[in-house]
Design an enzyme around this catalytic site. Structure first.
Site, PDB file in Angstrom:
ATOM      1  N   SER A  43       0.804  -1.219   0.000  1.00 21.65           N
ATOM      2  CA  SER A  43       0.000   0.000   0.000  1.00 21.65           C
ATOM      3  C   SER A  43       0.836   1.268   0.000  1.00 21.65           C
ATOM      4  O   SER A  43       0.486   2.246  -0.662  1.00 21.65           O
ATOM      5  CB  SER A  43      -0.939   0.013   1.213  1.00 21.65           C
ATOM      6  OG  SER A  43      -1.710  -1.154   1.281  1.00 21.65           O
TER       7      SER A  43
ATOM      8  N   HIS B 120       0.333   4.985   4.401  1.00 22.08           N
ATOM      9  CA  HIS B 120      -0.399   5.397   3.208  1.00 22.08           C
ATOM     10  C   HIS B 120      -0.198   6.890   2.947  1.00 22.08           C
ATOM     11  O   HIS B 120       0.134   7.309   1.829  1.00 22.08           O
ATOM     12  CB  HIS B 120      -1.893   5.111   3.374  1.00 22.08           C
ATOM     13  CG  HIS B 120      -2.212   3.660   3.473  1.00 22.08           C
ATOM     14  ND1 HIS B 120      -3.494   3.190   3.688  1.00 22.08           N
ATOM     15  CD2 HIS B 120      -1.440   2.553   3.394  1.00 22.08           C
ATOM     16  CE1 HIS B 120      -3.479   1.875   3.718  1.00 22.08           C
ATOM     17  NE2 HIS B 120      -2.246   1.467   3.549  1.00 22.08           N
TER      18      HIS B 120
END
Length: 247
Positions: free
Chosen positions: A130, A196
């Protein structure tokens, strides 16, 4: 609500994206059989996942790379690979194959470092692509802010695909990650929101030299934020749900 495709065709075959997709899938398949064995899985994550408390002490630094190719389940893998598939080919097209691979790895390592900085005492293993893919999304936002992205909206039995600018979709995604970062406790596990958010920012910053090479603000003026080539046209239509007759 999640993206299913963009309207931004790639001018070259994205060999690196294909290789990353294959590597992530094959690696996950190679260890999915141990996921029901908690003891073995714990040792596996200890060896290959980022454990911030260890990384903060300079131990097992190779896990900043190995963790990028591990996933916690099929849905985790599928979601990450979908985002890589949608946004990765265009950055590879702009950067070239090897520079894009280096960009991807550096963005992923940067995301891992930011996660460790925000949770230096955590012993919770961190895995997933991610952070690196968030970097791809950050670079995409800088280069193609108004590229069209098709979103699939599902509300119980109603579903519809509609098109929105990339800056809306990516901006909402980034906002969700940022506010998730403020409200989550990385020591308790769950989503690595700071990875993220950090990966997105790292990717955007890494793409600034390429953006300036294209002309910077003048590039946006020339393209109006759209891709510098004709966009793919898709026919969007609302789902047809049959009416159920009453008796």
């Amino acid at each position: 609500m999640f993206p299913i495709r963009d309207h931004n065709p790639s001018g070259r075959t994205p060999y690196v994206v294909y290789a990353l997709l294959a590597a992530n899938i094959l690696i996950f398949v190679s260890y999915v059989g141990i996921m029901d064995n908690a003891r073995v899985l714990q040792q596996f994550y200890f060896d290959y996942a980022i454990i911030p408390a260890r990384s903060a002490e300079g131990v097992a630094l190779e896990t900043f790379v190995t963790s990028m190719f591990l996933h916690g389940g099929w849905m985790h893998l599928a979601g990450n690979m979908l985002f890589l598939w949608i946004f990765g080919d265009n950055l590879e097209d702009e950067m070239g194959h090897l520079p894009f691979l280096l960009f991807y790895l550096v963005a992923g390592i940067g995301a891992g470092l930011i996660h460790v900085i925000t949770a230096p005492d955590s012993v919770v293993p961190t895995i997933g692509a991610s952070g690196a893919i968030a970097g791809v999304m950050g670079g995409y936002l800088l280069l193609f802010p108004k590229a069209r992205v098709d979103i699939l909206l599902i509300l119980i039995v109603y579903f519809r695909v509609f098109s929105i600018p990339a800056f809306v979709m990516l901006g909402v995604w980034l906002a969700l990650q940022f506010f998730g970062s403020l409200s989550s406790n990385p020591d308790e596990g769950g989503v690595a929101y700071w990875a993220h958010t950090g990966g997105f920012v790292v990717g955007l910053i890494l793409c600034i030299p390429l953006w300036l090479k294209r002309g910077g603000p003048a590039y946006w003026d020339r393209t109006h934020g759209h891709p510098p080539h004709p966009e793919t046209k898709y026919k969007l239509s609302q789902s047809r749900i049959p009416r159920v007759p009453r008796r």
